[in-house]
Design a protein around this motif. Structure first.
Motif, PDB file in Angstrom:
ATOM      1  N   GLU A 209       0.815  -1.207   0.000  1.00  0.00           N
ATOM      2  CA  GLU A 209       0.000   0.000   0.000  1.00  0.00           C
ATOM      3  C   GLU A 209       0.858   1.271   0.000  1.00  0.00           C
ATOM      4  OE1 GLU A 209      -0.353  -2.562   1.876  1.00  0.00           O
ATOM      5  OE2 GLU A 209      -2.403  -3.324   1.678  1.00  0.00           O
ATOM      6  N   ILE A 210       1.979   1.247   0.736  1.00  0.00           N
ATOM      7  CA  ILE A 210       2.818   2.446   0.807  1.00  0.00           C
ATOM      8  C   ILE A 210       3.500   2.702  -0.531  1.00  0.00           C
ATOM      9  CG2 ILE A 210       4.841   3.436   1.934  1.00  0.00           C
ATOM     10  CD1 ILE A 210       4.054   1.983   4.461  1.00  0.00           C
ATOM     11  N   ALA A 211       3.949   1.624  -1.206  1.00  0.00           N
ATOM     12  CA  ALA A 211       4.561   1.802  -2.527  1.00  0.00           C
ATOM     13  C   ALA A 211       3.544   2.362  -3.516  1.00  0.00           C
ATOM     14  CB  ALA A 211       5.120   0.469  -3.026  1.00  0.00           C
ATOM     15  N   ARG A 212       2.303   1.850  -3.438  1.00  0.00           N
ATOM     16  CA  ARG A 212       1.268   2.373  -4.341  1.00  0.00           C
ATOM     17  C   ARG A 212       0.922   3.816  -3.998  1.00  0.00           C
ATOM     18  NH1 ARG A 212      -0.728  -2.946  -3.656  1.00  0.00           N
ATOM     19  NH2 ARG A 212      -2.309  -2.285  -2.163  1.00  0.00           N
ATOM     20  N   LEU A 213       0.956   4.157  -2.692  1.00  0.00           N
ATOM     21  CA  LEU A 213       0.721   5.555  -2.292  1.00  0.00           C
ATOM     22  C   LEU A 213       1.789   6.461  -2.890  1.00  0.00           C
ATOM     23  CD1 LEU A 213      -0.562   7.798  -0.546  1.00  0.00           C
ATOM     24  CD2 LEU A 213       0.913   7.031   1.333  1.00  0.00           C
ATOM     25  N   ALA A 214       3.055   6.037  -2.811  1.00  0.00           N
ATOM     26  CA  ALA A 214       4.135   6.855  -3.366  1.00  0.00           C
ATOM     27  C   ALA A 214       3.989   7.004  -4.876  1.00  0.00           C
ATOM     28  CB  ALA A 214       5.491   6.220  -3.025  1.00  0.00           C
ATOM     29  N   THR A 215       3.620   5.902  -5.558  1.00  0.00           N
ATOM     30  CA  THR A 215       3.421   5.974  -7.006  1.00  0.00           C
ATOM     31  C   THR A 215       2.289   6.934  -7.355  1.00  0.00           C
ATOM     32  OG1 THR A 215       4.208   3.696  -7.241  1.00  0.00           O
ATOM     33  CG2 THR A 215       2.929   4.610  -9.060  1.00  0.00           C
ATOM     34  N   THR A 216       1.191   6.830  -6.605  1.00  0.00           N
ATOM     35  CA  THR A 216       0.062   7.728  -6.842  1.00  0.00           C
ATOM     36  C   THR A 216       0.446   9.174  -6.563  1.00  0.00           C
ATOM     37  OG1 THR A 216      -1.469   5.951  -6.228  1.00  0.00           O
ATOM     38  CG2 THR A 216      -2.338   8.193  -6.228  1.00  0.00           C
ATOM     39  N   MET A 217       1.224   9.384  -5.490  1.00  0.00           N
ATOM     40  CA  MET A 217       1.654  10.742  -5.147  1.00  0.00           C
ATOM     41  C   MET A 217       2.531  11.326  -6.246  1.00  0.00           C
ATOM     42  SD  MET A 217       1.316  13.027  -2.729  1.00  0.00           S
ATOM     43  CE  MET A 217       0.846  12.064  -1.289  1.00  0.00           C
ATOM     44  N   ASN A 218       3.434  10.518  -6.784  1.00  0.00           N
ATOM     45  CA  ASN A 218       4.291  11.009  -7.863  1.00  0.00           C
ATOM     46  C   ASN A 218       3.482  11.318  -9.112  1.00  0.00           C
ATOM     47  OD1 ASN A 218       6.761  11.058  -6.534  1.00  0.00           O
ATOM     48  ND2 ASN A 218       7.190   8.911  -6.973  1.00  0.00           N
ATOM     49  N   ALA A 219       2.480  10.468  -9.390  1.00  0.00           N
ATOM     50  CA  ALA A 219       1.621  10.743 -10.544  1.00  0.00           C
ATOM     51  C   ALA A 219       0.860  12.058 -10.339  1.00  0.00           C
ATOM     52  CB  ALA A 219       0.651   9.589 -10.763  1.00  0.00           C
ATOM     53  N   MET A 220       0.392  12.288  -9.111  1.00  0.00           N
ATOM     54  CA  MET A 220      -0.309  13.536  -8.814  1.00  0.00           C
ATOM     55  C   MET A 220       0.632  14.731  -8.952  1.00  0.00           C
ATOM     56  SD  MET A 220      -2.080  14.789  -5.276  1.00  0.00           S
ATOM     57  CE  MET A 220      -0.457  15.098  -4.589  1.00  0.00           C
ATOM     58  N   LEU A 221       1.871  14.575  -8.458  1.00  0.00           N
ATOM     59  CA  LEU A 221       2.842  15.669  -8.596  1.00  0.00           C
ATOM     60  C   LEU A 221       3.150  15.945 -10.059  1.00  0.00           C
ATOM     61  CD1 LEU A 221       5.311  14.770  -5.700  1.00  0.00           C
ATOM     62  CD2 LEU A 221       3.776  16.741  -5.813  1.00  0.00           C
ATOM     63  N   GLY A 222       3.183  14.872 -10.868  1.00  0.00           N
ATOM     64  CA  GLY A 222       3.394  15.073 -12.303  1.00  0.00           C
ATOM     65  C   GLY A 222       2.264  15.875 -12.921  1.00  0.00           C
ATOM     66  N   ARG A 223       1.022  15.549 -12.527  1.00  0.00           N
ATOM     67  CA  ARG A 223      -0.113  16.312 -13.055  1.00  0.00           C
ATOM     68  C   ARG A 223      -0.083  17.757 -12.574  1.00  0.00           C
ATOM     69  NH1 ARG A 223      -2.668  11.372 -11.789  1.00  0.00           N
ATOM     70  NH2 ARG A 223      -3.469  12.224  -9.841  1.00  0.00           N
ATOM     71  N   LEU A 224       0.297  17.945 -11.288  1.00  0.00           N
ATOM     72  CA  LEU A 224       0.377  19.310 -10.772  1.00  0.00           C
ATOM     73  C   LEU A 224       1.464  20.103 -11.486  1.00  0.00           C
ATOM     74  CD1 LEU A 224      -0.023  18.696  -6.921  1.00  0.00           C
ATOM     75  CD2 LEU A 224      -1.688  19.746  -8.475  1.00  0.00           C
ATOM     76  N   GLU A 225       2.584  19.416 -11.765  1.00  0.00           N
ATOM     77  CA  GLU A 225       3.668  20.100 -12.483  1.00  0.00           C
ATOM     78  C   GLU A 225       3.211  20.512 -13.872  1.00  0.00           C
ATOM     79  OE1 GLU A 225       8.350  19.332 -13.717  1.00  0.00           O
ATOM     80  OE2 GLU A 225       7.018  17.649 -13.252  1.00  0.00           O
TER      81      GLU A 225
END
Length: 448
Positions: A209-225
């Motif tokens: 779950e934590i690895a998937r959270l980090a992946t999701t967070m990075n995807a969100m940061l990519g969209r925000l960028e």
């Protein structure tokens, strides 16, 4: 609440929960174990007493009766009909025990068992020499009580120690499990504080779950960028678009000030044109902002798309917008449910874009595709759009023909508005290459 306190709170709650659950399980297991131990000791005592009674009966039933008391019991007596001890400890001829135990009085052949006076007793009625006798065998109940009590005391001492170990292990494991989350939080806090959306949070190994959270967070940061880049470019382009007409209007105002408030007619015409450009740009920006924030708020009514496209044909020809350009139509009757004004805006933007780029021909077409789709197609015979740029043309303020001046072109928002209107109707738009090599835009809309 600070993140550290939050993390400590989560760790503490996990530790308490683990300790409570383990404590309940240990108490239940201990109670069950003690109950099983007591039952096993009682069964063992029952078996020993029964064997003792059988051993005595075997001795008394021999041709020459003999007294054969069991060694594992604490009491063995043969009670006569008068209630006196005939044989065994407590008999008058013996000094190995109490004078006589309070006898049980089972009928001949009957076996009874009880606990009395700290003794576990078993008695069996027998008939000897024509008279009723009772065999009584007994064991002290204290060893069973001592074993049960000792087990309970050991459990009471061991359970707190085990719970302390569980609490320490849970605290440590929870800290290790939350360490990646804390790393993600710290990185996100650093990104948020510095505004550098190009950075990413660390992604732990594995697929938990934590690895998937980090992946999701990075995807969100990519969209925000990407959104940040789009916003910055949007602001820069909007400012650039507004700078030219505002510069013109400022010059006209300064000219009027120097000339005593008089403005030449040609300057007024220029000012009106620049104000019109500003008004169109602001309206387009407001429409796109509304689409981004809460949608366009479209009406739902039945719309004849062929009438909408035919209206564009008439407008282009009557207004002279397509001077020198032949407008060709291929219109089939087709209805959709949507907002007529928005669909007319979509068709107008596509038609104006085609006219600006056409060399001599613009084609407007609409037809039904199956039972559930309507297709609008607008093409021109201009230079076309490179394949690698066909998705980018729907971004805001994008102009592929950079040499063309803004006065002869649009604001760079027309195709963005087309994409927004199509999306709000549940449809899509794509750019392609027409049969003559020019640009061709295809809009697909649901009919229901």
């Amino acid at each position: 609440m600070r993140a550290g306190a939050l993390r400590a709170g989560v760790r503490r709650r996990l530790m308490v929960l683990s300790t409570v659950v383990t404590g309940i399980a240990l108490v239940a297991a201990t109670a069950g174990g003690i109950a099983v131990l007591r039952e096993a000791l009682l069964r063992s005592a029952h078996t020993t007493l029964g064997s003792g009674v059988g051993q005595i009966m075997d001795g008394l039933e021999k041709p020459e009766p003999e007294w054969n008391p069991p060694r594992k019991t604490d009491l063995a007596q043969l009670i006569g009909p008068d209630g006196r001890v005939v044989r065994g400890c407590g008999a008058p001829e013996s000094d190995c025990g109490p004078p006589a135990y309070t006898p049980l009085t089972p009928e001949p052949g009957e076996l009874v068992e009880t606990t009395d006076g700290g003794m576990r007793l078993m008695a069996r009625g027998v008939r000897l020499g024509g008279a009723d006798h009772v065999i009584v065998v007994g064991m002290s109940a204290e060893p069973i009580q001592v074993a049960v009590r000792t087990s309970a005391l050991l459990a009471l001492g061991a359970i707190p120690l085990l719970l302390a170990l569980v609490a320490a292990a849970a605290h440590r494991l929870a800290g290790r499990a939350l360490a990646p989350v804390e790393g993600i939080r710290e990185r996100v806090a650093a990104i948020g504080g510095g505004g550098d959306l190009g950075r990413r949070v660390p992604e732990p190994d594995g697929d938990d779950e934590i690895a998937r959270l980090a992946t999701t967070m990075n995807a969100m940061l990519g969209r925000l960028e990407a959104a940040q880049r789009t916003q910055r470019r949007f602001v820069a382009d909007a400012g650039h678009e507004l700078r030219s007409p505002l510069t013109t209007l400022t010059g006209i105002v300064e000219l009027a000030r120097k000339d005593g408030g008089r403005i030449p007619p040609e300057a007024l015409v220029s000012a009106e044109g620049e104000l019109s450009r500003i008004r169109v740009l602001v309206d387009d920006l407001l429409l796109l902002a509304r689409a981004d924030e809460s949608g366009l708020g479209l009406r739902r009514e039945e719309v004849d798309l062929d009438d909408v496209l035919d209206g564009e044909r008439v407008r282009l020809r009557s207004a002279g917008a397509a001077e020198g350009v032949r407008v060709v139509t291929r219109l089939e009757p087709v209805k959709v449910v949507g907002d007529r004004d928005a669909l007319a805006r979509l068709a107008r933007n596509l038609a104006d874009n085609a006219v600006r780029h056409a060399r001599g021909r613009v084609e407007l077409a609409v037809w039904a595709q199956g039972d559930d789709r309507a297709v609008i197609q607008v093409g021109d015979d201009g230079p076309g759009i490179p394949a690698e740029e066909r998705d980018r043309v729907f971004e805001r303020f994008v102009r592929l023909d950079t040499a063309r001046g803004r006065a002869s072109g649009g604001t760079g928002l027309g195709l963005s508005i087309v994409a927004a209107i199509a999306r709000e109707h549940g449809g899509s738009v794509e750019a392609g290459e027409g049969p003559g090599g020019g640009a061709e835009f295809t809009v697909r809309l649901p009919r229901g």
